[in-house]
Write an enzyme that holds these catalytic residues in place. Structure first.
Site, PDB file in Angstrom:
ATOM      1  N   ASP A  42      39.961  40.591  37.689  1.00 11.96           N
ATOM      2  CA  ASP A  42      39.142  39.542  38.300  1.00 11.96           C
ATOM      3  C   ASP A  42      37.778  39.501  37.600  1.00 11.96           C
ATOM      4  OD1 ASP A  42      38.150  37.685  40.208  1.00 11.96           O
ATOM      5  OD2 ASP A  42      37.383  39.340  41.439  1.00 11.96           O
ATOM      6  N   ASP A  55      34.491  37.675  38.961  1.00 12.95           N
ATOM      7  CA  ASP A  55      33.299  37.783  39.819  1.00 12.95           C
ATOM      8  C   ASP A  55      33.401  38.989  40.743  1.00 12.95           C
ATOM      9  OD1 ASP A  55      32.200  35.294  38.860  1.00 12.95           O
ATOM     10  OD2 ASP A  55      33.822  34.335  39.972  1.00 12.95           O
TER      11      ASP A  55
HETATM   12 MG   LIG Z   1      36.004  38.700  42.799  1.00 17.63          MG
END
Ligand SMILES: [Mg+2]
Length: 148
Positions: free
Chosen positions: A6, A8
């Site tokens: 991922d 962010d």
């Molecule tokens: Mg995230």
């Protein structure tokens, strides 16, 4: 072994940028920080994340992808994520970026994600919960992946 990571909250420090954004407390952005203009453009890396991802990229045992969601009503975010990935990981990483709301539909062995949303919790491989007690930081994650 296929590893999805991922963006962010795992590689890029979204919270720091949100807190610093001048419009973050105003309508319609309050509670919807993903809509903030330009929010994804110049995110700072989370400490240790770039080095850790590069270590995984250099490891012949792994094929690494960035698996992120992007807001539909902030299309600039899609461009900024694509440019951010190239800025920190080079051109070869551009086509390793997967943007989707359904991470559970993407095939892989591991997903490193800080939140259960967008299909992360339903991912068919193993979800490594970044920021959890078991995996509080990149050091703990490298320890697990590099020493199976
Ligand atoms: Mg995230």
């Amino acid at each position: 072994m296929i590893i999805h990571i991922d963006l962010d909250g795992v590689i890029a420090d979204f919270d720091k940028a949100r807190n610093a954004h001048p419009l973050s407390k105003q309508s319609p952005y309050k509670g919807r920080p993903d809509k903030l203009p330009g929010i994804y453009k110049d995110l700072e890396p989370i400490p240790g994340s770039i080095e850790a991802v590069k270590k995984l990229l250099d490891d012949q045992r792994f094929e690494v992808f960035i698996l992120s969601s992007a807001p539909w009503d902030n299309p600039d975010a899609w461009t900024h994520k694509r440019l951010w990935v190239e800025k920190y990981f080079g051109k070869a990483m551009r086509n390793k970026l997967i943007l989707t709301k359904r991470k559970d539909l993407v095939i892989g062995d591991y997903l490193i994600d800080d939140l259960p949303w967008n299909g992360a919790k339903e991912f068919k491989g193993t979800w490594i919960h970044f920021g959890s007690d078991a995996f509080p930081d990149w050091e703990a994650i490298l320890q697990k992946l590099e020493n199976p």
